[in-house]
Design a protein around this motif. Structure first.
Motif, short mmCIF file in Angstrom:
data_model
loop_
_atom_site.label_atom_id
_atom_site.label_comp_id
_atom_site.label_asym_id
_atom_site.label_seq_id
_atom_site.Cartn_x
_atom_site.Cartn_y
_atom_site.Cartn_z
N LEU A 162 -22.47 84.50 -30.66
CA LEU A 162 -21.97 83.69 -29.56
C LEU A 162 -22.92 83.76 -28.36
CD1 LEU A 162 -19.51 81.95 -28.87
CD2 LEU A 162 -18.37 83.99 -28.02
N GLU A 163 -23.44 84.95 -28.09
CA GLU A 163 -24.36 85.11 -26.97
C GLU A 163 -25.71 84.43 -27.23
OE1 GLU A 163 -23.02 86.04 -24.23
OE2 GLU A 163 -21.25 86.46 -25.45
N THR A 164 -26.13 84.40 -28.48
CA THR A 164 -27.42 83.78 -28.80
C THR A 164 -27.28 82.29 -29.11
OG1 THR A 164 -27.19 84.48 -31.10
CG2 THR A 164 -28.46 85.92 -29.66
N GLY A 165 -26.04 81.80 -29.14
CA GLY A 165 -25.82 80.37 -29.35
C GLY A 165 -25.83 79.94 -30.81
N THR A 166 -25.91 80.90 -31.75
CA THR A 166 -25.94 80.55 -33.17
C THR A 166 -24.54 80.60 -33.79
OG1 THR A 166 -26.43 82.85 -33.73
CG2 THR A 166 -28.31 81.35 -33.53
N TYR A 167 -23.55 80.95 -32.96
CA TYR A 167 -22.16 81.10 -33.42
C TYR A 167 -21.64 79.82 -34.08
CZ TYR A 167 -17.13 82.15 -33.02
OH TYR A 167 -15.81 82.37 -33.26
N TRP A 168 -22.06 78.68 -33.57
CA TRP A 168 -21.52 77.38 -33.99
C TRP A 168 -22.23 76.80 -35.19
CZ3 TRP A 168 -17.49 77.20 -30.78
CH2 TRP A 168 -17.60 77.92 -29.57
N ARG A 169 -23.19 77.53 -35.70
CA ARG A 169 -23.99 77.03 -36.82
C ARG A 169 -23.74 77.85 -38.07
NH1 ARG A 169 -26.28 72.15 -36.46
NH2 ARG A 169 -26.15 71.62 -34.28
N CYS A 170 -23.70 77.16 -39.20
CA CYS A 170 -23.54 77.81 -40.49
C CYS A 170 -24.80 78.62 -40.79
CB CYS A 170 -23.31 76.75 -41.56
SG CYS A 170 -23.27 77.40 -43.23
N THR A 171 -24.62 79.88 -41.22
CA THR A 171 -25.77 80.73 -41.50
C THR A 171 -26.45 80.36 -42.82
OG1 THR A 171 -24.33 82.37 -42.52
CG2 THR A 171 -24.91 82.74 -40.21
#
Ligand SMILES: [Zn+2]
Length: 133
Positions: free
Chosen positions: A94-103
């Motif tokens: 969430l802090e790095t902004g990757t929370y919303w993207r599928c890994t």
């Protein structure tokens, strides 16, 4: 800018989305920590009961029950600890902004899915594919 552009949802999550997600993760973390503390207490009780009666796990039916209960508490505890690690990883994403993207595929994860499963790392499609193996 055309009227359609003006009305369109901004691409990507808003600050409110991030705040809501952060709050969900905080709440989930609190309940998980509380559950783990409660499990720690019941684990102590199970161990104390086993020590008090000095039972034989294999031949005493009571001992088998205690062994089963102990295994259950251990499993629940491991599950809780895994959830904690998932929550911490989600907070980092969430802090790095990757929370919303599928890994897996890098595509967006539906906001509704993240609301229901705040620690998920995969979009619905990738999660379904992973479940199939
Ligand atoms: Zn995906």
């Amino acid at each position: 800018m055309s009227p359609a552009d003006k009305d369109a949802r901004p691409s990507g999550p808003t600050a409110e989305d991030a705040a809501a997600a952060r709050e969900r993760l905080e709440t989930l973390r609190t309940t998980t920590v509380e559950r783990l503390a409660a499990l720690g207490r019941s684990f102590d009780e199970v161990v104390a009961a086993a020590t008090d009666t000095n039972v034989d796990d294999e031949h005493d039916p009571e001992g088998a029950t205690i062994g089963f209960e102990r295994a259950q508490v251990v499993a629940l505890r491991e599950h809780g600890e895994r959830t904690l690690r998932e929550i911490d990883a989600a907070r980092e994403r969430l802090e790095t902004g990757t929370y919303w993207r599928c890994t897996v595929c890098g595509g967006p994860i539906a906001p509704g899915r993240l609301a229901a499963r705040p620690t998920t790392t995969m979009c619905v499609r990738c999660a379904a594919a992973a479940a199939r193996g």
